[in-house]
Write a protein that holds these residues in place. Structure first.
Motif, short mmCIF file in Angstrom:
data_model
loop_
_atom_site.label_atom_id
_atom_site.label_comp_id
_atom_site.label_asym_id
_atom_site.label_seq_id
_atom_site.Cartn_x
_atom_site.Cartn_y
_atom_site.Cartn_z
N GLU A 1 71.56 114.78 95.73
CA GLU A 1 70.41 113.89 95.87
C GLU A 1 70.57 112.56 95.13
O GLU A 1 69.77 111.65 95.29
CB GLU A 1 69.15 114.61 95.36
N ILE A 2 71.59 112.46 94.30
CA ILE A 2 71.77 111.24 93.50
C ILE A 2 72.19 110.07 94.40
O ILE A 2 73.10 110.20 95.20
CB ILE A 2 72.84 111.45 92.40
N ASN A 3 71.49 108.95 94.25
CA ASN A 3 71.82 107.77 95.06
C ASN A 3 72.04 106.55 94.17
O ASN A 3 71.75 106.56 92.96
CB ASN A 3 70.73 107.50 96.10
N TYR A 4 72.53 105.49 94.79
CA TYR A 4 72.88 104.29 94.01
C TYR A 4 71.66 103.64 93.38
O TYR A 4 71.75 103.07 92.28
CB TYR A 4 73.62 103.28 94.88
N SER A 5 70.53 103.71 94.04
CA SER A 5 69.32 103.10 93.49
C SER A 5 68.97 103.73 92.14
O SER A 5 68.58 103.02 91.20
CB SER A 5 68.15 103.30 94.48
N GLN A 6 69.12 105.05 92.03
CA GLN A 6 68.84 105.74 90.78
C GLN A 6 69.85 105.34 89.70
O GLN A 6 69.50 105.14 88.54
CB GLN A 6 68.85 107.24 91.02
N LEU B 1 81.17 107.82 85.30
CA LEU B 1 80.34 108.42 86.34
C LEU B 1 81.02 108.32 87.70
O LEU B 1 80.99 109.27 88.49
CB LEU B 1 78.98 107.72 86.37
N LYS B 2 81.67 107.19 87.95
CA LYS B 2 82.37 107.00 89.22
C LYS B 2 83.51 108.01 89.35
O LYS B 2 83.74 108.57 90.43
CB LYS B 2 82.90 105.58 89.31
N SER B 3 84.23 108.26 88.27
CA SER B 3 85.32 109.24 88.27
C SER B 3 84.78 110.64 88.56
O SER B 3 85.42 111.43 89.26
CB SER B 3 86.04 109.23 86.93
N TYR B 4 83.61 110.91 88.02
CA TYR B 4 82.98 112.22 88.25
C TYR B 4 82.66 112.40 89.74
O TYR B 4 82.95 113.45 90.33
CB TYR B 4 81.71 112.32 87.42
N PHE B 5 82.11 111.37 90.36
CA PHE B 5 81.78 111.46 91.79
C PHE B 5 83.05 111.54 92.65
O PHE B 5 83.05 112.19 93.70
CB PHE B 5 80.92 110.27 92.22
N LYS B 6 84.11 110.88 92.22
CA LYS B 6 85.38 110.99 92.93
C LYS B 6 85.88 112.44 92.90
O LYS B 6 86.41 112.95 93.89
CB LYS B 6 86.43 110.07 92.30
N ILE C 1 80.50 116.72 97.49
CA ILE C 1 79.69 115.66 98.10
C ILE C 1 80.55 114.96 99.14
O ILE C 1 81.79 115.03 99.11
CB ILE C 1 79.20 114.62 97.05
N ASN C 2 79.91 114.27 100.06
CA ASN C 2 80.63 113.55 101.12
C ASN C 2 80.81 112.08 100.81
O ASN C 2 81.79 111.47 101.20
CB ASN C 2 79.89 113.69 102.46
N VAL C 3 79.83 111.51 100.09
CA VAL C 3 79.85 110.07 99.82
C VAL C 3 79.71 109.82 98.32
O VAL C 3 78.87 110.43 97.66
CB VAL C 3 78.71 109.35 100.56
N ASN C 4 80.55 108.94 97.79
CA ASN C 4 80.45 108.54 96.39
C ASN C 4 79.41 107.43 96.30
O ASN C 4 79.62 106.33 96.83
CB ASN C 4 81.81 108.03 95.91
N PRO C 5 78.28 107.66 95.64
CA PRO C 5 77.23 106.64 95.57
C PRO C 5 77.66 105.37 94.84
O PRO C 5 77.00 104.34 94.94
CB PRO C 5 76.10 107.35 94.83
N LEU C 6 78.79 105.44 94.11
CA LEU C 6 79.26 104.27 93.37
C LEU C 6 80.46 103.61 94.05
O LEU C 6 81.09 102.73 93.48
CB LEU C 6 79.65 104.68 91.95
N ALA C 7 80.75 104.01 95.28
CA ALA C 7 81.94 103.51 95.98
C ALA C 7 81.97 101.99 96.09
O ALA C 7 83.03 101.38 95.98
CB ALA C 7 82.02 104.14 97.37
N LYS C 8 80.81 101.35 96.28
CA LYS C 8 80.78 99.91 96.48
C LYS C 8 80.23 99.16 95.26
O LYS C 8 79.94 97.97 95.33
CB LYS C 8 79.93 99.57 97.71
N HIS C 9 80.10 99.88 94.15
CA HIS C 9 79.58 99.25 92.94
C HIS C 9 80.57 98.24 92.36
O HIS C 9 81.78 98.49 92.31
CB HIS C 9 79.27 100.32 91.88
#
Length: 295
Positions: free
Chosen positions: A46-51, A76-81, A89-97
């Motif tokens: 449920e975690i998204n970039y807005s949060q 955090l980005k490494s964790y999502f990777k 998860i399917n999408v890294n919410p920080l992919a375009k950060h």
């Protein structure tokens, strides 16, 4: 803890020091504490970039530097990777950060006098660790290698016949660096001690228990040596690397040659070291330029 499997993964990989893993753990705990306080029960799906952006804003408002914020977000980005890699998860919410802008910090190199003072220090007793530690300082300054490169040097990388050492740099790019005579002597002396340590590893630098040396040990060695001669706040392997490049440039070394020695892929990376040479250039300019001569 949602990050337990990730931290276990870092330990299993053995590419990270204990210090780095602790830093990852703290950064991730900071985020999840913020998340649970503001959004309730943690569900990584449920975690998204807005949060995450709200967390970043709170960090900015807390007054910590952009550099520290970028490090936390990078953790955090490494964790999502990792979650992507393990198909959690399917999408890294920080992919375009995009990282926050940071001001370029001017590194102050050690002076030639400080380096000489350290290299001239005599060990109270000569044993495996004292010989190893002194060699680490010598090798950093005489080759300009990175901390990670030094840690992963292999014994077979030393070529006494050709007076070079083979270094494996970023992206597994190899380069050969000349070894000056004094360092060759120190290397041979160290190898005599190292051969008495029981170890199955081929790494050049090991602990007295036969294990590969680690980040915090290297930092501690450098800090201990330079604390005796320098009042500079930062005393690290990178400052020695910076000193290596600066002193070469001060003595007239070609920028491209320094680039190759440092293992940089572009001149732009090497040019950050040139600012320290400006003082000497100004002195030469003031002494030689006709318009600058005092009458």
């Amino acid at each position: 803890m949602p990050t337990k499997s990730f931290l276990n993964y870092l330990q299993i990989e053995k590419k990270y020091s204990d210090y780095t893993i602790i830093a990852y753990k703290k950064d991730l705990n900071d985020f999840f504490e913020f998340y649970s306080t503001n959004y309730g029960e943690i569900d990584v799906l449920e975690i998204n970039y807005s949060q995450i952006r709200s967390w970043i804003v709170s960090l900015v408002n807390s007054g910590i530097s952009n550099r520290s914020i970028n490090r936390k977000v990078s953790s955090l980005k490494s964790y999502f990777k990792f979650l992507q890699k393990t198909k959690q998860i399917n999408v890294n919410p920080l992919a375009k950060h995009k990282a926050l802008k940071t001001s370029k910090q001017v590194q102050v190199p050690f002076s030639e006098k400080e380096i000489k003072q350290v290299l001239n220090l005599k060990n109270e007793t000569e044993d495996f660790e004292s010989v190893r530690n002194k060699l680490i300082v010598e090798l950093f300054y005489s080759t300009g290698i990175r901390r990670s490169e030094l840690i992963h040097l292999k014994i077979e990388a030393i070529d006494f016949n050709n007076e070079t050492i083979k270094v494996l740099g970023k992206r597994n790019k190899e380069r050969y660096i000349p070894l000056i005579k004094t360092v060759q002597v120190s290397l041979k002396n160290y190898l005599n001690y190292r051969n008495k340590i029981k170890s199955q590893l081929s790494y050049l630098f090991i602990t007295k228990k036969g294990k590969i040396i680690y980040d915090t040990l290297v930092y501690r060695i450098i800090n201990n040596y330079f604390s005796t001669v320098s009042s500079k706040v930062k005393k690290s392997p990178h400052v020695i690397r910076h000193s290596f490049a600066t002193h070469l440039l001060n003595e007239g070394a070609d920028l491209n040659a320094v680039k190759e020695l440092l293992g940089h892929s572009s001149l732009a990376s090497t040019q950050v070291y040139t600012h320290s040479s400006l003082g000497k250039l100004k002195k030469v300019y003031n002494q030689a330029h006709p318009r600058s001569q005092k009458k």
